[in-house]
Motif scaffolding. Structure first.
Motif, PDB file in Angstrom:
ATOM      1  N   UNK A  58      39.627  42.507  44.727  1.00  0.00           N
ATOM      2  CA  UNK A  58      40.016  43.340  43.594  1.00  0.00           C
ATOM      3  C   UNK A  58      39.529  42.656  42.319  1.00  0.00           C
ATOM      4  N   UNK A  59      38.692  43.345  41.565  1.00  0.00           N
ATOM      5  CA  UNK A  59      38.118  42.751  40.352  1.00  0.00           C
ATOM      6  C   UNK A  59      38.334  43.631  39.122  1.00  0.00           C
ATOM      7  N   UNK A  60      39.120  44.676  39.264  1.00  0.00           N
ATOM      8  CA  UNK A  60      39.372  45.545  38.121  1.00  0.00           C
ATOM      9  C   UNK A  60      40.835  45.448  37.714  1.00  0.00           C
ATOM     10  N   UNK A  61      41.228  46.262  36.740  1.00  0.00           N
ATOM     11  CA  UNK A  61      42.599  46.190  36.252  1.00  0.00           C
ATOM     12  C   UNK A  61      42.854  44.814  35.654  1.00  0.00           C
ATOM     13  N   UNK A  62      43.988  44.208  35.962  1.00  0.00           N
ATOM     14  CA  UNK A  62      44.287  42.892  35.388  1.00  0.00           C
ATOM     15  C   UNK A  62      43.345  41.800  35.900  1.00  0.00           C
ATOM     16  N   UNK A  63      42.681  42.066  37.002  1.00  0.00           N
ATOM     17  CA  UNK A  63      41.770  41.090  37.588  1.00  0.00           C
ATOM     18  C   UNK A  63      40.460  40.994  36.801  1.00  0.00           C
ATOM     19  N   UNK A  64      40.274  41.858  35.804  1.00  0.00           N
ATOM     20  CA  UNK A  64      39.146  41.721  34.881  1.00  0.00           C
ATOM     21  C   UNK A  64      39.424  40.605  33.886  1.00  0.00           C
ATOM     22  N   UNK A  65      40.701  40.346  33.620  1.00  0.00           N
ATOM     23  CA  UNK A  65      41.107  39.380  32.605  1.00  0.00           C
ATOM     24  C   UNK A  65      41.344  37.992  33.179  1.00  0.00           C
ATOM     25  N   UNK A  66      41.828  37.928  34.397  1.00  0.00           N
ATOM     26  CA  UNK A  66      42.186  36.671  35.043  1.00  0.00           C
ATOM     27  C   UNK A  66      42.061  36.846  36.551  1.00  0.00           C
ATOM     28  N   UNK A  67      41.655  35.782  37.237  1.00  0.00           N
ATOM     29  CA  UNK A  67      41.561  35.871  38.694  1.00  0.00           C
ATOM     30  C   UNK A  67      42.937  35.812  39.337  1.00  0.00           C
ATOM     31  N   UNK A  68      43.949  35.434  38.591  1.00  0.00           N
ATOM     32  CA  UNK A  68      45.289  35.247  39.150  1.00  0.00           C
ATOM     33  C   UNK A  68      46.362  35.874  38.270  1.00  0.00           C
ATOM     34  N   UNK A  69      46.344  37.191  38.113  1.00  0.00           N
ATOM     35  CA  UNK A  69      47.320  37.799  37.214  1.00  0.00           C
ATOM     36  C   UNK A  69      48.770  37.639  37.664  1.00  0.00           C
ATOM     37  N   UNK A  70      49.018  37.594  38.948  1.00  0.00           N
ATOM     38  CA  UNK A  70      50.403  37.421  39.404  1.00  0.00           C
ATOM     39  C   UNK A  70      50.893  36.025  39.043  1.00  0.00           C
ATOM     40  N   UNK A  71      50.067  35.015  39.269  1.00  0.00           N
ATOM     41  CA  UNK A  71      50.474  33.650  38.928  1.00  0.00           C
ATOM     42  C   UNK A  71      50.559  33.461  37.417  1.00  0.00           C
ATOM     43  N   UNK A  72      49.674  34.104  36.677  1.00  0.00           N
ATOM     44  CA  UNK A  72      49.771  34.055  35.222  1.00  0.00           C
ATOM     45  C   UNK A  72      51.067  34.728  34.773  1.00  0.00           C
ATOM     46  N   UNK A  73      51.410  35.842  35.416  1.00  0.00           N
ATOM     47  CA  UNK A  73      52.687  36.494  35.113  1.00  0.00           C
ATOM     48  C   UNK A  73      53.868  35.585  35.399  1.00  0.00           C
TER      49      UNK A  73
END
Length: 148
Positions: A74-89
């Motif tokens: 998955x490289x779209x949505x929040x994955x465009x901004x960071x490779x780890x959006x869940x961990x960043x969250x």
């Protein structure tokens, strides 16, 4: 142990540590009313980022479990901004909780949590993605930072 060694468990331990630090921090280590507002904003942003990422992964039909095998990159949505959006969250939620607790010293837990998650989960997950999607992962990794 495999089922206990999951990122939410580590986040929970860090949140408990932040709460304990808030209980024992000296009176001079307080931030004031602005910290609660910023903390609430960070918690909300962290939760929103996690939900957005999970929904995007589910739509792509891939696992959100760190020990699972990915079926899609998955490289779209929040994955465009960071490779780890869940961990960043998770990290945003922890920082927000420290501010809501008015425990500035607990903010030190954020980089500790990020280093722990990187070592225990992210490196393994990225190796799995690189193995499953070598060219696509390398292209995505070149244009998207691990955290921000």
């Amino acid at each position: 142990m495999k089922y206990i060694d999951i990122p939410p468990a580590w986040l929970g331990l860090c949140l408990i540590a932040a709460w304990a630090m808030a209980r024992f921090e000296p009176d001079w280590a307080t931030l004031g009313g602005w910290a609660a507002a910023l903390g609430a904003l960070l918690v909300a942003a962290g939760l929103w980022l996690m939900v957005w990422a999970v929904l995007r992964m589910r739509r792509a039909g891939t696992t959100v479990l760190p020990h699972g095998s990915p079926s899609a990159l998955v490289t779209d949505g929040p994955f465009r901004l960071t490779r780890n959006p869940i961990y960043l969250g998770d990290a945003l939620l922890l920082a927000g909780a420290a501010l809501l607790l008015d425990a500035p010293l607990a903010l030190l837990l954020v980089p500790v949590f990020m280093a722990l998650i990187s070592g225990r989960f992210i490196r393994h997950e990225e190796a799995g993605l690189r193995g499953a999607f070598p060219k696509a992962f390398d292209d995505w990794a070149r244009r998207t930072r691990r955290w921000i």
